[in-house]
Design a protein around this motif. Sequence first.
Motif, PDB file in Angstrom:
ATOM      1  N   ALA A   1       9.689  13.051  25.873  1.00 39.59           N
ATOM      2  CA  ALA A   1       9.978  13.740  24.625  1.00 39.59           C
ATOM      3  C   ALA A   1      11.645  13.499  24.172  1.00 39.59           C
ATOM      4  N   LEU A   2      11.991  13.586  23.068  1.00 37.58           N
ATOM      5  CA  LEU A   2      13.292  13.464  22.526  1.00 37.58           C
ATOM      6  C   LEU A   2      13.773  14.821  22.813  1.00 37.58           C
ATOM      7  N   ALA A   3      15.066  14.685  23.213  1.00 37.81           N
ATOM      8  CA  ALA A   3      15.807  16.058  23.610  1.00 37.81           C
ATOM      9  C   ALA A   3      17.222  15.793  22.679  1.00 37.81           C
ATOM     10  N   MET A   4      17.307  16.173  21.414  1.00 40.26           N
ATOM     11  CA  MET A   4      18.466  16.082  20.601  1.00 40.26           C
ATOM     12  C   MET A   4      19.455  17.166  20.904  1.00 40.26           C
ATOM     13  N   PRO A   5      20.618  16.762  21.482  1.00 38.19           N
ATOM     14  CA  PRO A   5      21.777  17.547  21.376  1.00 38.19           C
ATOM     15  C   PRO A   5      21.898  18.710  20.087  1.00 38.19           C
ATOM     16  N   TRP A   6      22.293  19.751  20.276  1.00 34.15           N
ATOM     17  CA  TRP A   6      21.988  20.735  19.192  1.00 34.15           C
ATOM     18  C   TRP A   6      23.149  20.326  18.053  1.00 34.15           C
ATOM     19  N   TRP A   7      24.372  19.728  18.492  1.00 40.86           N
ATOM     20  CA  TRP A   7      25.355  19.728  17.557  1.00 40.86           C
ATOM     21  C   TRP A   7      24.944  18.478  16.723  1.00 40.86           C
ATOM     22  N   ILE A   8      23.959  17.614  16.985  1.00 47.25           N
ATOM     23  CA  ILE A   8      23.750  16.650  16.046  1.00 47.25           C
ATOM     24  C   ILE A   8      22.985  17.265  14.753  1.00 47.25           C
ATOM     25  N   LEU A   9      22.023  18.158  14.763  1.00 50.49           N
ATOM     26  CA  LEU A   9      21.376  18.780  14.050  1.00 50.49           C
ATOM     27  C   LEU A   9      22.395  19.536  13.092  1.00 50.49           C
ATOM     28  N   GLU A  10      23.467  20.284  13.735  1.00 49.53           N
ATOM     29  CA  GLU A  10      24.313  20.847  13.286  1.00 49.53           C
ATOM     30  C   GLU A  10      25.283  19.964  12.075  1.00 49.53           C
ATOM     31  N   VAL A  11      25.492  18.941  12.729  1.00 52.37           N
ATOM     32  CA  VAL A  11      26.286  17.918  11.838  1.00 52.37           C
ATOM     33  C   VAL A  11      25.584  17.455  10.677  1.00 52.37           C
ATOM     34  N   ALA A  12      24.351  17.273  10.922  1.00 54.14           N
ATOM     35  CA  ALA A  12      23.384  16.630   9.764  1.00 54.14           C
ATOM     36  C   ALA A  12      23.274  17.707   8.764  1.00 54.14           C
ATOM     37  N   THR A  13      22.786  18.781   9.186  1.00 53.21           N
ATOM     38  CA  THR A  13      22.938  20.124   8.162  1.00 53.21           C
ATOM     39  C   THR A  13      23.982  19.935   7.138  1.00 53.21           C
ATOM     40  N   ASN A  14      25.144  20.126   8.042  1.00 51.85           N
ATOM     41  CA  ASN A  14      26.198  20.072   7.147  1.00 51.85           C
ATOM     42  C   ASN A  14      26.594  18.871   5.997  1.00 51.85           C
TER      43      ASN A  14
ATOM     44  N   VAL B   1      30.013  26.516  15.863  1.00 54.65           N
ATOM     45  CA  VAL B   1      30.818  25.717  16.587  1.00 54.65           C
ATOM     46  C   VAL B   1      30.356  25.576  18.052  1.00 54.65           C
ATOM     47  N   ALA B   2      29.266  26.443  18.317  1.00 54.75           N
ATOM     48  CA  ALA B   2      28.853  26.523  19.533  1.00 54.75           C
ATOM     49  C   ALA B   2      27.293  27.101  19.300  1.00 54.75           C
ATOM     50  N   PRO B   3      26.404  26.873  20.196  1.00 56.53           N
ATOM     51  CA  PRO B   3      25.113  27.305  19.931  1.00 56.53           C
ATOM     52  C   PRO B   3      24.964  28.837  19.912  1.00 56.53           C
ATOM     53  N   ASP B   4      23.971  29.070  19.196  1.00 56.85           N
ATOM     54  CA  ASP B   4      23.639  30.789  19.296  1.00 56.85           C
ATOM     55  C   ASP B   4      22.800  31.117  20.383  1.00 56.85           C
ATOM     56  N   ARG B   5      22.932  32.275  20.671  1.00 52.31           N
ATOM     57  CA  ARG B   5      22.172  32.818  21.801  1.00 52.31           C
ATOM     58  C   ARG B   5      20.614  33.067  21.447  1.00 52.31           C
ATOM     59  N   ASP B   6      20.581  33.178  20.093  1.00 54.45           N
ATOM     60  CA  ASP B   6      19.309  33.808  19.585  1.00 54.45           C
ATOM     61  C   ASP B   6      18.438  32.408  19.295  1.00 54.45           C
ATOM     62  N   TRP B   7      18.916  31.437  19.639  1.00 57.39           N
ATOM     63  CA  TRP B   7      17.827  30.107  19.235  1.00 57.39           C
ATOM     64  C   TRP B   7      16.969  29.645  20.511  1.00 57.39           C
ATOM     65  N   ALA B   8      17.357  30.337  21.684  1.00 60.98           N
ATOM     66  CA  ALA B   8      16.290  30.162  22.872  1.00 60.98           C
ATOM     67  C   ALA B   8      16.298  31.211  23.790  1.00 60.98           C
ATOM     68  N   ASP B   9      15.777  31.225  24.795  1.00 65.08           N
ATOM     69  CA  ASP B   9      15.793  32.176  25.766  1.00 65.08           C
ATOM     70  C   ASP B   9      16.541  31.824  27.040  1.00 65.08           C
ATOM     71  N   VAL B  10      16.637  30.229  27.003  1.00 65.54           N
ATOM     72  CA  VAL B  10      17.451  29.961  28.141  1.00 65.54           C
ATOM     73  C   VAL B  10      18.984  29.696  27.841  1.00 65.54           C
ATOM     74  N   THR B  11      19.820  29.671  28.764  1.00 58.93           N
ATOM     75  CA  THR B  11      21.270  29.626  28.830  1.00 58.93           C
ATOM     76  C   THR B  11      21.803  28.827  29.689  1.00 58.93           C
ATOM     77  N   PRO B  12      22.434  27.955  29.613  1.00 65.37           N
ATOM     78  CA  PRO B  12      23.012  27.683  28.138  1.00 65.37           C
ATOM     79  C   PRO B  12      22.179  26.473  27.304  1.00 65.37           C
ATOM     80  N   ILE B  13      22.315  26.728  26.131  1.00 69.83           N
ATOM     81  CA  ILE B  13      21.424  25.993  25.080  1.00 69.83           C
ATOM     82  C   ILE B  13      22.376  24.436  24.938  1.00 69.83           C
ATOM     83  N   THR B  14      21.606  23.532  25.101  1.00 64.63           N
ATOM     84  CA  THR B  14      22.253  22.217  25.066  1.00 64.63           C
ATOM     85  C   THR B  14      21.526  21.126  24.097  1.00 64.63           C
TER      86      THR B  14
END
Length: 210
Positions: free
Chosen positions: A69-82, A140-153
């Motif tokens: 399955a695709l595992a996209m880094p969180w910052w790619i979606l952040e940049v794409a949204t901006n 500029v960093a993943p939010d803790r509320d996005w998932a139950d696991v830490t760190p979020i990558t």
Amino acid sequence: MSDLEYRLARALTDYPIEPSSDLFERVVDSIEADRVRRRSMLRWSLVGLLALVLAITAVLTLTPRVNGALAMPWWILEVATNLVLAAIALWLGPFIKRFGRAYAADVFHDNPQTGKSYIVLTDIVYYLIFTAYILFSVKVAPDRDWADVTPITNVTAGQVTYELSRIGGILLIIGILHGLNIVLMPVLGRLFSLNRRFPDPSAGDRATRA
């Protein structure tokens, strides 16, 4: 028909109406400008579509896979949204301005220069709101509320929900402000028109002293 109505009807019907000498040239220039604008819009639409296809292809190619399955880094979606927010700002601003000129010209028909200045000022406010919204909501960093696991990558459902709410939020804000602008603009046009019709008190004082 009363005498006043007769005189008004005669004045309106007998008034010599001569077309402007440069009317044909202005119509031709307007048609040509519309053609150029349509070609420019088509060209930029094709460029944007090509850029979107290339971006999606690059993301799908470079994104690693976890258990197939695709595992996209969180910052790619952040940049794409901006980038999506910036594209909406650059597309929506001229779109609103294009259809708002005729409305502003009708509202400020007694003060054409004021109408033009009003459009320019609303453009400045529009881009300031968009810029401030992007800067306030960027991560500029993943939010803790996005998932139950830490760190979020990687991208999670919580991040997708957050990014969609950013896009919907700016559209809602611009929609509300644009609606208020439509309602308030005739009031402002009326106030400017009344202010122009009022006599200047200083002129009366100077005439009395003279």
